[in-house]
Design a protein around this motif. Sequence first.
Motif, short mmCIF file in Angstrom:
data_model
loop_
_atom_site.label_atom_id
_atom_site.label_comp_id
_atom_site.label_asym_id
_atom_site.label_seq_id
_atom_site.Cartn_x
_atom_site.Cartn_y
_atom_site.Cartn_z
N ARG A 192 0.77 -1.59 -0.25
CA ARG A 192 0.13 -0.22 0.07
C ARG A 192 1.56 1.53 0.00
NH1 ARG A 192 -1.96 3.31 4.83
NH2 ARG A 192 -3.73 4.33 3.80
N ALA A 214 2.72 1.60 -3.52
CA ALA A 214 1.82 2.32 -4.07
C ALA A 214 1.50 3.84 -3.72
CB ALA A 214 0.63 1.40 -3.82
N LYS A 215 0.67 3.55 -2.45
CA LYS A 215 0.32 5.29 -2.64
C LYS A 215 1.06 6.61 -3.05
CE LYS A 215 -0.48 6.18 2.14
NZ LYS A 215 0.86 6.89 2.33
N SER A 253 4.83 6.45 -4.51
CA SER A 253 4.65 6.80 -5.33
C SER A 253 4.08 7.01 -6.61
CB SER A 253 5.44 5.28 -5.74
OG SER A 253 4.12 4.49 -6.39
N GLY A 263 2.35 5.71 -8.29
CA GLY A 263 1.77 5.48 -8.95
C GLY A 263 2.96 5.08 -10.59
N ASP A 272 4.67 0.04 -10.12
CA ASP A 272 4.05 -1.45 -10.80
C ASP A 272 4.52 -2.10 -9.27
OD1 ASP A 272 2.89 -3.47 -11.29
OD2 ASP A 272 3.80 -3.28 -13.91
N VAL A 273 3.50 -2.43 -8.81
CA VAL A 273 2.90 -3.56 -7.44
C VAL A 273 2.44 -4.12 -7.61
CG1 VAL A 273 2.91 -3.38 -5.07
CG2 VAL A 273 3.95 -1.66 -5.88
N TYR A 308 -5.92 1.37 -4.69
CA TYR A 308 -4.18 2.10 -5.11
C TYR A 308 -3.59 1.32 -6.18
CZ TYR A 308 -4.85 3.04 -0.48
OH TYR A 308 -5.68 4.29 0.87
N ILE A 324 -3.50 -1.33 -7.50
CA ILE A 324 -2.24 -2.49 -6.99
C ILE A 324 -2.57 -4.25 -7.26
CG2 ILE A 324 -1.10 -4.20 -4.97
CD1 ILE A 324 -1.44 -1.82 -3.08
#
Length: 420
Positions: A46, A49-50, A52, A54, A57-58, A97, A99
Motif C-alpha cells: 500500500r 503504491a500510494k 509513488s 503510480g 508497478d506493485v 491503490y 495494486i
Amino acid sequence: MTLNRRAFIGTGVAAAAALRAPMVWSQGRPRVVVVGGGAGGATVARYLAKDSQGQIDVTLVEPTRHYYTCFFSNLYIGGFRDIASIGHSYGKLAAEYGINVVHDWAVGVDRDAKTVTLAGGAVLPYDRLVLSPGIDFVDGSVPGWDVTVQNKMPHAYKAGSQSELLKAQIEAMPQGGRFAMVAPPNPYRCPPGPYERISMVAHLLTQVNPTAKILLVDPKDKYSKQALFEEGWAKHYPGMVERIGPDFGGDKVEVRADAMEVVIDGTVEKVDVCNVIPGQKAGRICEMAGITDGNWAPVTGYTMQSRIDGTIYVLGDATAQGDMPKSGYSANSQAKVAAMAIRGELLGSSVFPAKFSNTCWSLIAPEDGVKVGAAYEPTDEKIASVSSFVSQTGEDAALRKQTYEESLGWYAGITSDMFG
C-alpha cells in the motif's frame, strides 16, 4: 495516551518522501513483487503504491482472499470478538491503490533472473522483491505432532479456520475436562501470544465449563509479561491454570493425537483438548529463495534488505533482525522503512533514517489489558532497542481498562493502514 486510528497511522512515518527525478527503466515502470499479504506485506504494498503515485508497478501475491489477523485472534477464542471482525479483504488495495493483487502461492524465486514463480504457472518479473510470508513450523519440534494432525491438535497460530476449530473444541469439552497447551521455544511469533491465549481460554471456560483445568507445558524458563499473566491468572482464574516449565519436564514433551495424550518427561497426561504451538521458522518461500540462515532470514535494519541479496527485502516474523519481537506491529513498522528505502532506490526519492517501534497488548480478563513495547534504531549488527516500557503488576482497574481500549484503537488503525 489513548491510541486511535488516526494517531496510529501517523506513527513510524517521519515525513512523506519528496520525489526527485525518477530513474529511467527500459521496461517502463519499475516492478516490485510483494509475497505475503499480512501486516508487513499489505502495508509495504500500500505504501509503495500510494507514495509513488503510480510510478511503481506493485504486485501483491497472497493465496487467501480473506485475511484473518493472528493479532486479536485470541480475543475471538475468548469470546470478545466474532470471527468476521478479524477478517479483511484486499479489495481496496486493488481498487483504490492500483495494486495487482494475485491470489496464488509463490513456489519459487529465481534470483538471477529476478522472477517469482506461482503455483498456477505464472512467472512474475521484479526489480525489487519483498518477502513477508510469516511463519512455517519446524518439523519434529514437538515429537508426535505435524500438520497432518492439526485438526486433532490445532496450532491456531495461523488465524482463521484453525482459530474456529480450537474454539469449537474448547466449547465441546466435557464438564470438568482438561485443556492443554504445548508452548513454543524461542524465537516465535508474538512472544506474549500463547499466554494471552491461556487467559482467553480460561475466560471462556469460566463461562461454559467453570470446573475445567488448564495445563500449560512450556520449554522456556521465562516468558513475556510473565509476572503480569501470573498475577492475572491468580486473580481471575484461581486454581485453573497449572504451568510446567523446563525444571519439571516442560522441555521434554511428546504428544499422541489419536489418544489425546501429552507425555511430559515420560509421564502420560490425558487431556480433552490440546493446542500445540510448534517451533517456528521463516515462511518457506524464504528458504526457496536461498536467503535464510537455516530458520530465519537475516536483514540489515537500515533498509530491511536481505543480507544475502540486496534486491530482496524481508519483513516481519520471517526476519532475523535483532531485538524487535515477531509481531504485527513490528512488521507494519518495518514495512514503512522498507517502502521508503525501495522508493529511494527505484525513484530517487528522499530516504530518512530508519526508526522502528512496537507495542504488544494482551487481554487477561474483561477490561484487564496489559502491554509491553519499545522503540528501536538500526546498527550495523542489528535493530537495537533504545527504550522500552511494560505494564506493572498491581495497576488499578481504570488504567487496565484504558490499556485495553488503547489496543482496540490500535487494531482499527493497523488494519486501516494495511488494507486501506
